[in-house]
Design an enzyme around this catalytic site. Structure first.
Site, PDB file in Angstrom:
ATOM      1  N   HIS A   1       0.845  -1.203   0.000  1.00  9.97           N
ATOM      2  CA  HIS A   1       0.000   0.000   0.000  1.00  9.97           C
ATOM      3  C   HIS A   1       0.875   1.246   0.000  1.00  9.97           C
ATOM      4  O   HIS A   1       1.866   1.324   0.726  1.00  9.97           O
ATOM      5  CB  HIS A   1      -0.897  -0.004   1.235  1.00  9.97           C
ATOM      6  CG  HIS A   1      -2.018   0.986   1.172  1.00  9.97           C
ATOM      7  ND1 HIS A   1      -3.316   0.628   0.928  1.00  9.97           N
ATOM      8  CD2 HIS A   1      -2.029   2.335   1.310  1.00  9.97           C
ATOM      9  CE1 HIS A   1      -4.085   1.705   0.931  1.00  9.97           C
ATOM     10  NE2 HIS A   1      -3.311   2.761   1.167  1.00  9.97           N
TER      11      HIS A   1
ATOM     12  N   HIS B   1       2.620   4.238   1.047  1.00 12.35           N
ATOM     13  CA  HIS B   1       2.758   4.855   2.361  1.00 12.35           C
ATOM     14  C   HIS B   1       4.194   5.283   2.593  1.00 12.35           C
ATOM     15  O   HIS B   1       5.115   4.842   1.908  1.00 12.35           O
ATOM     16  CB  HIS B   1       2.332   3.880   3.464  1.00 12.35           C
ATOM     17  CG  HIS B   1       3.304   2.748   3.686  1.00 12.35           C
ATOM     18  ND1 HIS B   1       3.435   1.685   2.811  1.00 12.35           N
ATOM     19  CD2 HIS B   1       4.215   2.526   4.676  1.00 12.35           C
ATOM     20  CE1 HIS B   1       4.355   0.860   3.257  1.00 12.35           C
ATOM     21  NE2 HIS B   1       4.857   1.342   4.379  1.00 12.35           N
TER      22      HIS B   1
END
Length: 380
Positions: free
Chosen positions: A195, A197
């Site tokens: 993801h 990030h």
């Protein structure tokens, strides 16, 4: 730019902060989900730091991180929002713009338990201490499949606002020496969560690279009366051969002694210590500039859609040597040719004696060759 900040606490007591730029949350007409329904025990952090007498550096021991989440499937990603019909994640809302929370598996924590003795094995050669800092995770978007480079300018601006906010807050914590905001991208770099990030580390001691930079800066100041980092920027702009991009407030360049196969530095024209000191105009332009250089990274090698990279904001220390620091971004990749990585073998790892596989001038020329089309130039 207006951003709404909403703070809550996760089930185990860790802090979670939403940074919203979209309605109905921006105006306050609605509020993100604040209640974490998970049954989580309080995290006990036993990270310690041991002093390496041979190098003069502090080394963090965080054995609990061996059990951290490793490359989960997309439908089990802990950084995705808690959507209907799925297990609760680190973010209880069904959607979010940007979210920041304390790392569940931190190497540094304000609650870190002090070791039983001041020295390892009671030997004065080896001091030890609690690793009493803070580690945070910055989720750039709720979209699992999107990279930072694919975000709209407005969302990038929100991320930058969040980093500035957290830099200001973490720098004010007792015992924090420096705040470092960074992103690791790509499994080749060692990323364990796909993801999009980044992370923020608030260090209780100055990291080795900062210590070396401060020593050089101190020597330069005594010799010339000037700031080393400002002089580097001015020299690069004066020479021009390694300049990649120049805007009103920012310049991107490949440093004269670049060591990575792909490396670029980005610095503000104004002397500022950290992200929190940037004004609105500088942050607004930075959102455009950042997307520009990230786009060039993904075009650097033919056949490589998403270049693995590390992007880190070097910020001034919080203590008495703060005036020696100056904000700049270091962005680099270990990929030396398409799908081939540079390994830090004997000379680099064993002796710290670097050997570059290319030249800074060639890197800069390639970055300039892959500039975006005129229709996507940096907006004012």
């Amino acid at each position: 730019m207006t951003i709404r900040k909403t703070t809550t606490v996760l089930a185990d007591g860790r802090e979670l902060i939403y940074f919203d730029d979209s309605e109905p949350f921006l105006s306050g007409a609605a509020t993100r989900q604040l209640c974490d329904t998970r049954d989580l025990p309080r995290t006990r952090v036993e990270s310690t730091m041991r002093y390496d007498v041979l190098s003069g550096e502090w080394v963090t021991m965080a054995s609990h991180r061996m059990d951290r989440t490793f490359l989960p499937a997309a439908d089990a990603c802990p950084l995705c929002p808690t959507g209907p019909g799925r297990e609760p994640t680190e973010i209880p809302a069904e959607d979010y713009d940007v979210a920041v929370f304390e790392n569940r598996f931190p190497s540094l924590a304000t609650s870190a338990v002090a070791p039983p003795t001041e020295n390892v094995d009671d030997e004065p050669l080896w001091p030890q201490r609690a690793a009493a800092g803070r580690c945070e995770v910055v989720c750039f978007t709720s979209d699992h499949g999107r990279s930072f480079a694919e975000l709209p300018v407005r969302r990038v601006r929100t991320v930058l606002g969040a980093l500035a906010d957290r830099t200001r807050a973490l720098s004010a914590l007792p015992g924090i020496e420096q705040v470092y905001c960074f992103e690791n991208r790509g499994e080749e770099i060692g990323v364990t969560l796909a993801h999009p990030h980044g992370q923020i580390y608030a260090y209780p001691t100055l990291p080795a690279n900062t210590g070396a930079l401060l020593r050089q800066s101190e020597q330069h100041l005594r010799r010339t009366g000037r700031s080393l980092l400002r002089d580097v920027l001015e020299a690069e702009r004066r020479v021009g051969s390694r300049i990649v991009l120049e805007a009103e407030h920012w310049t991107a360049y490949v440093p004269a002694a670049a060591r990575w196969p792909v490396e670029l530095h980005l610095a503000p024209h104004r002397d500022v210590p950290d992200l929190a000191a940037l004004d609105e105009a500088e942050l607004d332009e930075l959102a455009h500039v950042y997307l520009d250089i990230l786009g060039r990274l993904d075009r650097f090698f033919e056949g490589v859609e998403r270049l693995p990279y590390i992007a880190g904001w070097h910020q001034a220390p919080t203590g008495e040597r703060r005036e020696l620091g100056r904000l700049h971004l270091q962005l680099f990749s270990l990929m030396r040719s398409p799908h081939r990585m540079k390994f830090l073998a004997g000379s680099e790892s064993g002796m710290g004696a670097w050997i570059s596989d290319t030249t800074p001038e060639r890197i800069a020329a390639r970055f300039r060759d892959i500039a975006p089309e005129p229709t996507s130039e940096i907006a004012p």
